[in-house]
Write a protein that holds these residues in place. Structure first.
Motif, PDB file in Angstrom:
ATOM      1  N   LEU A 116     112.960  43.695  16.686  1.00  0.00           N
ATOM      2  CA  LEU A 116     112.463  43.038  17.905  1.00  0.00           C
ATOM      3  C   LEU A 116     110.950  42.819  17.886  1.00  0.00           C
ATOM      4  CD1 LEU A 116     114.744  44.820  20.512  1.00  0.00           C
ATOM      5  CD2 LEU A 116     114.912  42.459  19.703  1.00  0.00           C
ATOM      6  N   THR A 117     110.282  43.408  16.887  1.00  0.00           N
ATOM      7  CA  THR A 117     108.828  43.200  16.810  1.00  0.00           C
ATOM      8  C   THR A 117     108.464  42.052  15.848  1.00  0.00           C
ATOM      9  OG1 THR A 117     108.471  44.696  14.956  1.00  0.00           O
ATOM     10  CG2 THR A 117     108.455  45.693  17.155  1.00  0.00           C
ATOM     11  N   VAL A 118     109.490  41.465  15.239  1.00  0.00           N
ATOM     12  CA  VAL A 118     109.218  40.348  14.317  1.00  0.00           C
ATOM     13  C   VAL A 118     109.061  39.059  15.131  1.00  0.00           C
ATOM     14  CG1 VAL A 118     110.171  38.964  12.421  1.00  0.00           C
ATOM     15  CG2 VAL A 118     110.538  41.446  12.483  1.00  0.00           C
ATOM     16  N   HIS A 119     107.995  38.312  14.855  1.00  0.00           N
ATOM     17  CA  HIS A 119     107.802  37.032  15.547  1.00  0.00           C
ATOM     18  C   HIS A 119     108.298  35.885  14.688  1.00  0.00           C
ATOM     19  CE1 HIS A 119     104.883  39.634  17.604  1.00  0.00           C
ATOM     20  NE2 HIS A 119     105.178  38.886  18.649  1.00  0.00           N
ATOM     21  N   SER A 120     108.585  34.769  15.363  1.00  0.00           N
ATOM     22  CA  SER A 120     108.985  33.580  14.604  1.00  0.00           C
ATOM     23  C   SER A 120     107.826  32.582  14.632  1.00  0.00           C
ATOM     24  CB  SER A 120     110.213  32.950  15.243  1.00  0.00           C
ATOM     25  OG  SER A 120     109.908  32.588  16.564  1.00  0.00           O
ATOM     26  N   ILE A 121     107.925  31.590  13.758  1.00  0.00           N
ATOM     27  CA  ILE A 121     106.894  30.541  13.779  1.00  0.00           C
ATOM     28  C   ILE A 121     107.445  29.418  14.659  1.00  0.00           C
ATOM     29  CG2 ILE A 121     105.312  29.152  12.406  1.00  0.00           C
ATOM     30  CD1 ILE A 121     105.990  30.924  10.037  1.00  0.00           C
ATOM     31  N   CYS A 122     107.396  29.709  15.928  1.00  0.00           N
ATOM     32  CA  CYS A 122     108.042  28.847  16.917  1.00  0.00           C
ATOM     33  C   CYS A 122     107.029  28.568  18.026  1.00  0.00           C
ATOM     34  CB  CYS A 122     109.251  29.604  17.451  1.00  0.00           C
ATOM     35  SG  CYS A 122     110.017  28.890  18.882  1.00  0.00           S
ATOM     36  N   TYR A 123     107.121  27.410  18.650  1.00  0.00           N
ATOM     37  CA  TYR A 123     106.136  27.045  19.665  1.00  0.00           C
ATOM     38  C   TYR A 123     106.805  26.156  20.706  1.00  0.00           C
ATOM     39  CZ  TYR A 123     106.275  24.119  15.541  1.00  0.00           C
ATOM     40  OH  TYR A 123     106.734  23.453  14.439  1.00  0.00           O
ATOM     41  N   ASP A 124     106.487  26.424  21.954  1.00  0.00           N
ATOM     42  CA  ASP A 124     107.035  25.633  23.066  1.00  0.00           C
ATOM     43  C   ASP A 124     105.899  24.860  23.715  1.00  0.00           C
ATOM     44  OD1 ASP A 124     109.510  26.738  22.755  1.00  0.00           O
ATOM     45  OD2 ASP A 124     109.648  27.544  24.785  1.00  0.00           O
ATOM     46  N   GLU A 162     104.044  32.241  19.130  1.00  0.00           N
ATOM     47  CA  GLU A 162     104.373  33.609  18.703  1.00  0.00           C
ATOM     48  C   GLU A 162     105.502  34.234  19.525  1.00  0.00           C
ATOM     49  OE1 GLU A 162     100.893  36.095  17.815  1.00  0.00           O
ATOM     50  OE2 GLU A 162      99.750  34.218  17.771  1.00  0.00           O
ATOM     51  N   PHE A 163     106.594  33.533  19.556  1.00  0.00           N
ATOM     52  CA  PHE A 163     107.796  34.064  20.217  1.00  0.00           C
ATOM     53  C   PHE A 163     108.404  35.167  19.375  1.00  0.00           C
ATOM     54  CE2 PHE A 163     107.392  30.226  22.521  1.00  0.00           C
ATOM     55  CZ  PHE A 163     108.178  30.319  23.656  1.00  0.00           C
ATOM     56  N   HIS A 199     115.067  31.171  19.315  1.00  0.00           N
ATOM     57  CA  HIS A 199     114.979  29.700  19.274  1.00  0.00           C
ATOM     58  C   HIS A 199     116.286  29.157  18.718  1.00  0.00           C
ATOM     59  CE1 HIS A 199     113.472  25.736  19.229  1.00  0.00           C
ATOM     60  NE2 HIS A 199     113.072  25.690  17.986  1.00  0.00           N
ATOM     61  N   HIS A 200     116.417  29.064  17.427  1.00  0.00           N
ATOM     62  CA  HIS A 200     117.709  28.803  16.797  1.00  0.00           C
ATOM     63  C   HIS A 200     117.672  29.417  15.403  1.00  0.00           C
ATOM     64  CE1 HIS A 200     115.653  25.630  14.680  1.00  0.00           C
ATOM     65  NE2 HIS A 200     115.538  24.874  15.764  1.00  0.00           N
ATOM     66  N   PRO A 201     118.830  29.552  14.755  1.00  0.00           N
ATOM     67  CA  PRO A 201     118.846  30.369  13.536  1.00  0.00           C
ATOM     68  C   PRO A 201     118.155  29.738  12.323  1.00  0.00           C
ATOM     69  CG  PRO A 201     121.029  29.504  14.007  1.00  0.00           C
ATOM     70  CD  PRO A 201     120.167  29.118  15.152  1.00  0.00           C
ATOM     71  N   PHE A 202     117.584  28.546  12.485  1.00  0.00           N
ATOM     72  CA  PHE A 202     116.924  27.903  11.341  1.00  0.00           C
ATOM     73  C   PHE A 202     115.409  28.079  11.385  1.00  0.00           C
ATOM     74  CE2 PHE A 202     120.759  25.636  12.675  1.00  0.00           C
ATOM     75  CZ  PHE A 202     121.572  25.985  11.606  1.00  0.00           C
ATOM     76  N   THR A 203     114.967  28.851  12.388  1.00  0.00           N
ATOM     77  CA  THR A 203     113.542  29.083  12.604  1.00  0.00           C
ATOM     78  C   THR A 203     113.015  30.125  11.627  1.00  0.00           C
ATOM     79  OG1 THR A 203     113.831  28.576  14.912  1.00  0.00           O
ATOM     80  CG2 THR A 203     111.913  29.897  14.359  1.00  0.00           C
ATOM     81  N   SER A 204     111.874  29.837  11.058  1.00  0.00           N
ATOM     82  CA  SER A 204     111.300  30.775  10.092  1.00  0.00           C
ATOM     83  C   SER A 204     110.656  31.965  10.801  1.00  0.00           C
ATOM     84  CB  SER A 204     110.243  30.045   9.269  1.00  0.00           C
ATOM     85  OG  SER A 204     109.601  30.970   8.431  1.00  0.00           O
ATOM     86  N   PRO A 205     110.908  33.162  10.288  1.00  0.00           N
ATOM     87  CA  PRO A 205     110.165  34.307  10.825  1.00  0.00           C
ATOM     88  C   PRO A 205     108.762  34.321  10.245  1.00  0.00           C
ATOM     89  CG  PRO A 205     111.641  35.009   9.072  1.00  0.00           C
ATOM     90  CD  PRO A 205     111.848  33.524   9.228  1.00  0.00           C
ATOM     91  N   ASN A 206     107.900  35.090  10.865  1.00  0.00           N
ATOM     92  CA  ASN A 206     106.606  35.406  10.273  1.00  0.00           C
ATOM     93  C   ASN A 206     106.928  36.247   9.035  1.00  0.00           C
ATOM     94  OD1 ASN A 206     104.465  37.219   9.622  1.00  0.00           O
ATOM     95  ND2 ASN A 206     103.479  36.672  11.555  1.00  0.00           N
TER      96      ASN A 206
END
Ligand code: ASP
Length: 588
Positions: free
Chosen positions: A468-476, A433-434, A449-456
């Motif tokens: 700035l409150t939108v999260h991406s579907i990204c995981y580290d 939840e970055f 992350h990078h511009p191809f990452t899907s937002p929530n």
């Protein structure tokens, strides 16, 4: 083969057989009228002995032999006399009585001793990397690296992935670093870009119906180097179709677990891989790659700091995203003035204005701040943080990001200083939840992350008002305080992709120029897809217990991005530049 055995395999079981070995002379010792050599190859060392009476003619030659000469010897395997065995050597039960000697190659005196490179200046080691590679440490590290490659290949193949290679001469793919560019001779004035990662190509593999892909991919990033970075490095790059976040995580996690199982004696802390949100790890540990082999949490004291009397704290709370936070260091009251000065300098490097502290000494709390505190505030702080006699409190009072960075660093320093890191375990965790975007200093947005990452997609609806409150579907994935890698569910809808580009300030025209191929590809039936990539060098570095990735990279660049062995980068002949229609104009 020029040998019957390697230098690492003969034992008492081979006694009385005749063998031929090849290798480098590691050391020579003359004593009792005999000459002893330790002969070395990748597999180990074997002691060989020249007797003057049995091999007169070669004894004279043996006397001239120097370290690093390459020799071939034939002789009989002899059990060493009782008491002269060397239990530290795999071949320590035996020696070879030499009957035949061939000098295969002579060597100049090397610039450093091969079996003792610890104290050797790193520049010299890198300049003579081919000699450095002969050291037991480098041989061990590169064998480990090779094993990790094999484990990766077999794991991802078993997961049904195709190993697909992608080109290195491509068009830019943004991952947040500067790019290396390569001029084209055929199209003067035009350039290829070396991939920061195969991101776009692996996504295009998914559009191409390949379903599951992996690659041990070389990536190039022209950025300032640190211990865990190199301008070129290897990633395990992975992508799959028709998946959700958890599917990618399960496969990646399985890969790291299989490597740890084979290559590390340490167990996983918690007995499993933990998951924390980005917000949680930033708030609690001040970092998106926290080392959780120790705890030392950061405590938010913003609420009690309102009207506390100390202006620095009160002012911080008036800033946008301003916070006051503290980390309690057990035993920290013992820190010296100069240690605190060093930590303060570290906090300043991370943009903090200073490092406020309180030492809870036996004789009472000590701090330049106390005189400002309103009655009862010190006790409130102690209650909130659990600080007691013998401890120290360190504070951050600024914007959220600055406080996280500085206290996150102090947390690490404190753990090292007070030996709090449990080095018998691995702390492997997911950070999820970055935020989708980060704010640049000028207020514009950049991707996190990078511009191809899907937002929530639910949160995406408020992108205009509260981006700035939108999260991406990204995981580290984080191991022992190192970010192993990142991944995300990707955008596969050209409209959404275009909207993200637009939020990043990329005009429709620019979108077409830079990423037209992606938008076009997504318009021909793109499967939902996601993936991940982790740094292989970094994994090997952690497994080998090395402090930097140069120690596990066969031919690394130095800390200034130079190849000291090859002397690269270097000027190219004028003729080559002419062909490329390039002229060097100096600083522009
Ligand atoms: N391309 C990304 C990176 O290099 C990883 C990924 O999203 O798969 O960090």
């Amino acid at each position: 083969m020029l040998r019957t055995h390697t230098c690492g395999e003969l034992t008492a079981k081979n006694a009385d057989t005749s063998v031929t070995l090849c290798g480098w002379v590691n050391t020579r010792r003359d004593h009792g009228g005999l000459i002893f050599l330790d002969v070395r190859d990748r597999y180990g060392l074997t002691q060989v002995v020249f007797h003057p009476e049995t091999a007169k003619e070669i004894f004279a030659i043996a006397e001239t032999i120097r370290p690093e000469w390459v020799i071939q010897i034939t002789g009989k395997v002899t059990k060493r006399l009782a008491g002269t065995e060397n239990p530290k050597m795999a071949t320590g039960e035996i020696e070879i009585s030499v009957e035949k000697l061939e000098i295969l190659s002579r060597a100049k005196t090397p610039p450093f001793e091969i079996d003792n490179t610890v104290a050797v200046n790193e520049e010299l080691r890198l300049q003579y990397r081919y000699l450095d590679l002969r050291s037991a440490k480098m041989q061990k590290n590169l064998a480990l690296r090779s094993k990790v490659f094999q484990l990766i290949r077999s794991y991802f193949t078993a997961q049904g992935c195709l190993e697909i290679d992608t080109p290195c001469l491509i068009k830019g793919t943004p991952e947040g670093a500067r790019e290396y560019v390569v001029p084209s001779r055929v199209y003067p004035g035009n350039f290829f870009v070396l991939p920061q990662s195969p991101q776009q190509l692996k996504q295009l593999c998914m559009v191409g119906g390949l379903d599951r892909y992996f690659q041990i991919a070389r990536c190039f990033r022209d950025e300032d180097l640190r211990g865990d970075r190199q301008p070129e490095f290897l990633q395990l790059d992975f992508e799959m179709s028709f998946c959700e976040q958890a599917d990618v995580q399960t496969i990646i996690q399985g890969s790291i677990e299989s490597i740890l199982k084979e290559c590390s004696p340490k167990k996983l802390k918690w007995g499993k891989v933990e998951t924390f949100t980005w917000q949680h790890v930033m708030d609690t540990y001040g970092s998106d790659k926290p080392d959780l082999r120790f705890d030392l949490p950061i405590v938010d004291v913003s609420a009690i700091s309102k009207g506390c009397g100390f202006k620095v704290f009160e002012d911080a709370l008036t800033l946008k995203n301003g916070v006051v936070r503290a980390v309690c260091v057990p035993g920290g009251a013992a820190l010296s003035r100069s240690e605190i000065d060093t930590w303060t300098a570290l906090a300043r490097e991370l943009k903090a204005k200073g490092l406020a502290y309180i030492l809870f000494k036996e004789e009472g709390p000590q701090s330049p701040l106390l005189k400002f505190f309103k009655e009862g505030f010190l006790e409130q702080l102690q209650k909130a943080t659990g600080a007691k006699t013998g401890d120290a409190l360190f504070f951050g009072a600024d914007k959220f990001k600055i406080v996280c960075a500085s206290l996150g660093r102090i947390r690490l320093e404190a753990a090292k200083r007070f030996n709090l890191i449990d080095t018998t375990t691995h702390a492997l965790l997911w950070v999820t939840e970055f935020p989708m975007f980060e704010e640049n200093d000028d207020g514009s947005l950049t991707f996190s992350h990078h511009p191809f990452t899907s937002p929530n997609t639910e949160e995406w609806k408020r992108r205009k008002e509260e981006p700035l409150t939108v999260h991406s579907i990204c995981y580290d994935l984080v191991l022992d305080g190192y970010e192993l890698g990142s991944g995300s569910i990707r955008i596969h809808d050209p409209v959404l992709q275009s909207e993200v580009f637009e939020m990043l300030g990329i005009s429709p025209d620019d979108q077409k120029k830079r990423f037209g191929h992606m938008l076009e590809a997504f318009s021909y039936g793109a499967p939902p897809h996601g993936g991940f990539a982790y740094g292989i060098d970094r994994v090997v570095m952690i497994l080998a217990g090395e402090p930097n990735i140069r120690e596990v990279t066969p031919f690394p660049k130095d800390q200034k991005a130079k190849d000291l062995m090859l002397g690269a980068p270097s000027p190219v002949p004028a003729e080559q530049l002419r062909e490329l229609e390039i002229s060097i104009v100096g600083k522009v």
